[in-house]
Design a protein around this motif. Structure first.
Motif, PDB file in Angstrom:
ATOM      1  N   TRP A 173       0.840  -1.189   0.000  1.00 57.86           N
ATOM      2  CA  TRP A 173       0.000   0.000   0.000  1.00 57.86           C
ATOM      3  C   TRP A 173       0.876   1.240   0.000  1.00 57.86           C
ATOM      4  N   GLY A 174       0.546   2.206  -0.822  1.00 50.99           N
ATOM      5  CA  GLY A 174       1.293   3.457  -0.921  1.00 50.99           C
ATOM      6  C   GLY A 174       2.161   3.431  -2.162  1.00 50.99           C
ATOM      7  N   LEU A 175       1.788   4.207  -3.170  1.00 55.05           N
ATOM      8  CA  LEU A 175       2.500   4.210  -4.444  1.00 55.05           C
ATOM      9  C   LEU A 175       3.895   4.781  -4.259  1.00 55.05           C
ATOM     10  N   LYS A 176       4.886   4.020  -4.648  1.00 54.86           N
ATOM     11  CA  LYS A 176       6.285   4.472  -4.570  1.00 54.86           C
ATOM     12  C   LYS A 176       6.756   4.702  -5.998  1.00 54.86           C
ATOM     13  N   THR A 177       7.044   5.961  -6.330  1.00 53.87           N
ATOM     14  CA  THR A 177       7.374   6.315  -7.706  1.00 53.87           C
ATOM     15  C   THR A 177       8.863   6.532  -7.959  1.00 53.87           C
ATOM     16  N   SER A 178       9.636   6.663  -6.900  1.00 45.47           N
ATOM     17  CA  SER A 178      11.088   6.805  -7.080  1.00 45.47           C
ATOM     18  C   SER A 178      11.804   6.312  -5.829  1.00 45.47           C
ATOM     19  N   ALA A 179      13.056   5.928  -6.019  1.00 44.02           N
ATOM     20  CA  ALA A 179      13.852   5.434  -4.900  1.00 44.02           C
ATOM     21  C   ALA A 179      14.130   6.529  -3.883  1.00 44.02           C
ATOM     22  N   THR A 180      14.030   7.785  -4.297  1.00 41.35           N
ATOM     23  CA  THR A 180      14.315   8.906  -3.401  1.00 41.35           C
ATOM     24  C   THR A 180      13.047   9.526  -2.811  1.00 41.35           C
ATOM     25  N   GLN A 181      11.910   8.902  -3.050  1.00 45.95           N
ATOM     26  CA  GLN A 181      10.647   9.430  -2.519  1.00 45.95           C
ATOM     27  C   GLN A 181      10.694   9.443  -0.993  1.00 45.95           C
ATOM     28  N   PRO A 182      10.429  10.571  -0.361  1.00 41.54           N
ATOM     29  CA  PRO A 182      10.471  10.636   1.100  1.00 41.54           C
ATOM     30  C   PRO A 182       9.433   9.709   1.738  1.00 41.54           C
ATOM     31  N   ALA A 183       9.821   9.043   2.800  1.00 42.50           N
ATOM     32  CA  ALA A 183       8.907   8.137   3.505  1.00 42.50           C
ATOM     33  C   ALA A 183       7.714   8.894   4.066  1.00 42.50           C
ATOM     34  N   SER A 184       7.877  10.176   4.313  1.00 43.56           N
ATOM     35  CA  SER A 184       6.800  10.976   4.894  1.00 43.56           C
ATOM     36  C   SER A 184       5.717  11.344   3.870  1.00 43.56           C
ATOM     37  N   GLN A 191       2.628   0.794  -9.428  1.00 43.00           N
ATOM     38  CA  GLN A 191       4.004   1.104  -9.847  1.00 43.00           C
ATOM     39  C   GLN A 191       4.888  -0.015  -9.339  1.00 43.00           C
ATOM     40  N   GLU A 192       5.779  -0.486 -10.188  1.00 40.94           N
ATOM     41  CA  GLU A 192       6.775  -1.458  -9.737  1.00 40.94           C
ATOM     42  C   GLU A 192       8.124  -0.773  -9.754  1.00 40.94           C
ATOM     43  N   LEU A 193       8.796  -0.806  -8.617  1.00 48.11           N
ATOM     44  CA  LEU A 193      10.071  -0.126  -8.462  1.00 48.11           C
ATOM     45  C   LEU A 193      10.994  -1.017  -7.653  1.00 48.11           C
ATOM     46  N   GLU A 194      12.150  -1.301  -8.201  1.00 46.71           N
ATOM     47  CA  GLU A 194      13.143  -2.126  -7.518  1.00 46.71           C
ATOM     48  C   GLU A 194      12.542  -3.447  -7.053  1.00 46.71           C
TER      49      GLU A 194
END
Length: 182
Positions: free
Chosen positions: A16-27, A90-93
């Motif tokens: 849960w929670g779309l992660k769009t980049s490796a540098t996306q802030p956890a907040s 989104q699939e990332l890493e």
């Protein structure tokens, strides 16, 4: 779980929670995305263009009432079928992530919250998942439906608010909604 069309329709487990980049802030909260702005938002635009998902849910929990008096409610379909919401993936890493699109509330949702998941009728599922569906056509698929009429709201056991409690019984009606709505 998300249903997606990525070179063929498939169901996959997602975080849960779309992660769009490796540098996306956890907040940065990406659990929900506003349907009205997702297609133009830098955070959601690419996923909206070609990585739309269906997110089936057995039901939805919300909390009503003021601070210190909040009570949980469950929202399910009256016929017991899954609630199917529009989402993005989104699939990332190697990690699949997702978000649910939200919209202005209708019906029972308006009694409990200022937003609701975007419910998609079954006749829109194929086009929503199809990466070839244009952004404009996808926006049109998000138009209002009468699915809110198929929903039921009821109070659930307050124990649902503690993540250590894990039981199917937490989904069962605890008391009528009218007993806690005020």
């Amino acid at each position: 779980m998300v249903l997606q069309d990525d070179d063929g329709k498939k169901a996959r487990l997602a975080h849960w929670g779309l992660k769009t980049s490796a540098t996306q802030p956890a907040s940065l909260s990406t659990f929900n995305a506003r349907s009205e702005t997702a297609s133009g938002s830098p955070l959601y635009r690419d996923a909206f263009r070609s990585r739309r998902a269906l997110i089936p849910l057995s039901g939805i929990y919300e909390w009503i009432g003021g601070k210190g008096k909040r009570k949980p409610v469950g929202i399910t379909r009256k016929d017991g079928r899954p609630v199917v919401c529009a989402g993005l993936w989104q699939e990332l890493e190697g990690q699949l992530t997702c978000t649910i699109l939200t919209t202005a509330p209708l019906g029972v949702f308006a009694d409990v919250h200022d937003r609701q998941p975007l419910l998609l009728p079954q006749d829109r599922w194929g086009a929503w998942l199809d990466p070839a569906t244009s952004v404009e056509d996808a926006r049109n698929l998000m138009g209002a439906s009468d699915l809110h009429r198929a929903m039921n709201v009821y109070a659930v056991d307050p124990a649902v608010g503690n993540v250590r409690n894990d039981s199917a019984l937490l989904c069962e009606p605890f008391m009528p909604f009218s007993a806690i709505a005020g």
